[in-house]
Write a protein that holds these residues in place. Structure first.
Motif, PDB file in Angstrom:
ATOM      1  N   ARG A   8      11.565  -1.069  -5.890  1.00 39.98           N
ATOM      2  CA  ARG A   8      12.993  -0.911  -6.144  1.00 39.98           C
ATOM      3  C   ARG A   8      13.753  -0.665  -4.834  1.00 39.98           C
ATOM      4  O   ARG A   8      14.794  -1.278  -4.583  1.00 39.98           O
ATOM      5  N   ALA A   9      13.235   0.232  -3.989  1.00 38.83           N
ATOM      6  CA  ALA A   9      13.892   0.530  -2.717  1.00 38.83           C
ATOM      7  C   ALA A   9      13.915  -0.697  -1.809  1.00 38.83           C
ATOM      8  O   ALA A   9      14.913  -0.961  -1.123  1.00 38.83           O
ATOM      9  N   THR A  10      12.818  -1.462  -1.801  1.00 45.83           N
ATOM     10  CA  THR A  10      12.770  -2.692  -1.005  1.00 45.83           C
ATOM     11  C   THR A  10      13.805  -3.683  -1.490  1.00 45.83           C
ATOM     12  O   THR A  10      14.497  -4.337  -0.689  1.00 45.83           O
ATOM     13  N   TYR A  11      13.930  -3.814  -2.795  1.00 46.04           N
ATOM     14  CA  TYR A  11      14.943  -4.702  -3.368  1.00 46.04           C
ATOM     15  C   TYR A  11      16.347  -4.278  -2.941  1.00 46.04           C
ATOM     16  O   TYR A  11      17.156  -5.111  -2.516  1.00 46.04           O
ATOM     17  N   GLU A  12      16.636  -2.990  -3.044  1.00 42.13           N
ATOM     18  CA  GLU A  12      17.973  -2.504  -2.701  1.00 42.13           C
ATOM     19  C   GLU A  12      18.279  -2.730  -1.221  1.00 42.13           C
ATOM     20  O   GLU A  12      19.404  -3.095  -0.848  1.00 42.13           O
ATOM     21  N   GLU A  13      17.287  -2.533  -0.358  1.00 49.17           N
ATOM     22  CA  GLU A  13      17.506  -2.752   1.072  1.00 49.17           C
ATOM     23  C   GLU A  13      17.690  -4.237   1.387  1.00 49.17           C
ATOM     24  O   GLU A  13      18.524  -4.608   2.217  1.00 49.17           O
ATOM     25  N   ALA A  27       0.849  -1.197   0.000  1.00 43.65           N
ATOM     26  CA  ALA A  27       0.000   0.000   0.000  1.00 43.65           C
ATOM     27  C   ALA A  27       0.883   1.246   0.000  1.00 43.65           C
ATOM     28  O   ALA A  27       1.484   1.576   1.024  1.00 43.65           O
ATOM     29  N   THR A  28       0.940   1.932  -1.129  1.00 42.24           N
ATOM     30  CA  THR A  28       1.792   3.102  -1.284  1.00 42.24           C
ATOM     31  C   THR A  28       1.319   3.901  -2.492  1.00 42.24           C
ATOM     32  O   THR A  28       0.540   3.395  -3.309  1.00 42.24           O
ATOM     33  N   GLU A  29       1.785   5.118  -2.612  1.00 40.61           N
ATOM     34  CA  GLU A  29       1.466   5.915  -3.799  1.00 40.61           C
ATOM     35  C   GLU A  29       2.571   5.827  -4.843  1.00 40.61           C
ATOM     36  O   GLU A  29       2.418   6.358  -5.945  1.00 40.61           O
ATOM     37  N   THR A  30       3.671   5.163  -4.511  1.00 41.86           N
ATOM     38  CA  THR A  30       4.794   5.018  -5.446  1.00 41.86           C
ATOM     39  C   THR A  30       5.247   3.559  -5.465  1.00 41.86           C
ATOM     40  O   THR A  30       6.325   3.234  -4.988  1.00 41.86           O
ATOM     41  N   PRO A  31       4.451   2.664  -6.022  1.00 36.28           N
ATOM     42  CA  PRO A  31       4.698   1.231  -5.856  1.00 36.28           C
ATOM     43  C   PRO A  31       5.980   0.722  -6.508  1.00 36.28           C
ATOM     44  O   PRO A  31       6.703  -0.074  -5.907  1.00 36.28           O
ATOM     45  N   VAL A  32       6.243   1.143  -7.736  1.00 36.76           N
ATOM     46  CA  VAL A  32       7.415   0.610  -8.429  1.00 36.76           C
ATOM     47  C   VAL A  32       8.696   1.162  -7.822  1.00 36.76           C
ATOM     48  O   VAL A  32       9.669   0.424  -7.620  1.00 36.76           O
TER      49      VAL A  32
END
Length: 241
Positions: free
Chosen positions: A204-209, A195-200
């Motif tokens: 990407r940020a989740t992947y990097e973390e 749930a976010t307004e900037t999903p992609v």
């Protein structure tokens, strides 16, 4: 409600031929990762438009049981009275399948490549699936992990407009990667932003973390390994006495 991509890739581990499968999806609704993407070591499937989750669950089960992806998914659609409102696509070890029912909301459609499928509905136009497909083709079997390249494909579709329902701020995205051989990318193989307004961008940020966290763990293991070796040698000396 969505656009998504399913892919199959060949790769090698210690000279042995292996397969990996991936599926990535984004939409202007929350929780897409619980509804649309399905994958196993035998294939990947995405179900969307007016979602019937059972098409994804059973599709993967049929593929795991040895049915070809086109036979598996077509048989499920044949038994689904709401099939003209569905989109269903996927890949297995040898083939691809893509279906868009005539009652899906426009723009809707799909493309099939040699080892991938892309489908979408309620999009700004055909350019979304084309950009997603082109982005994947440009990096297919590249050096970067498949999860990262799937995000790049979603980014390409998102950049040309993606889902057209701008009045819906709460969005989501998800990816799944599976493989027949062991690999070091497991920490980034199953990621979602619910749930976010900037999903992609958030995917990407989740992947990097996740990647950074895995690298920290590896570094600590490397730092501890000499100490562990010394302890093992010491224990061996004591036992020899």
């Amino acid at each position: 409600m969505t656009f998504s991509i399913c892919v199959r890739e060949e790769y090698e581990v210690d000279g042995d031929e292996q397969l990996r499968f991936g599926v990535a999806v984004t939409t202007r609704l929350p929780g897409v990762g619980t509804l649309c993407p399905f994958a196993s070591e035998h294939g990947a499937v995405a179900t969307q438009s007016l979602v019937n989750v059972e098409l994804g669950r059973s599709g993967i089960e049929y593929i795991d049981d040895g049915l070809a992806v086109d036979d598996a998914l077509q048989s499920l659609l044949n038994a689904d009275e709401g099939r003209e409102q569905r989109q269903l696509h996927g890949v297995d070890a040898e083939g691809t399948f893509a279906f868009s029912g005539e009652e899906c909301n426009g723009w809707y459609g799909h493309v099939e490549g040699e080892n991938y499928t892309v489908a979408g509905n309620l999009l700004v136009g055909e350019e979304v699936v084309e950009a997603t497909a082109d982005a994947y083709e440009s990096t297919a079997n590249g050096d970067a992990p498949l999860a990262e390249r799937l995000i790049e494909a979603l980014e390409a579709g998102h950049e040309v407009g993606g889902d057209k329902r701008e009045e819906l701020p709460v969005q989501s995205a998800a990816l799944l990667v599976t493989r027949t051989g062991e690999d070091a990318d497991g920490f980034t193989d199953d990621l979602r932003v619910d749930a976010t307004e900037t999903p992609v961008a958030d995917l990407r940020a989740t992947y990097e973390e996740a990647k950074r966290g895995y690298e920290i763990i590896l570094e600590r293991q490397e730092e501890q390994r000499p100490d562990e070796t010394e302890e093992e040698v010491g224990a061996s000396d004591v036992s020899d006495e």
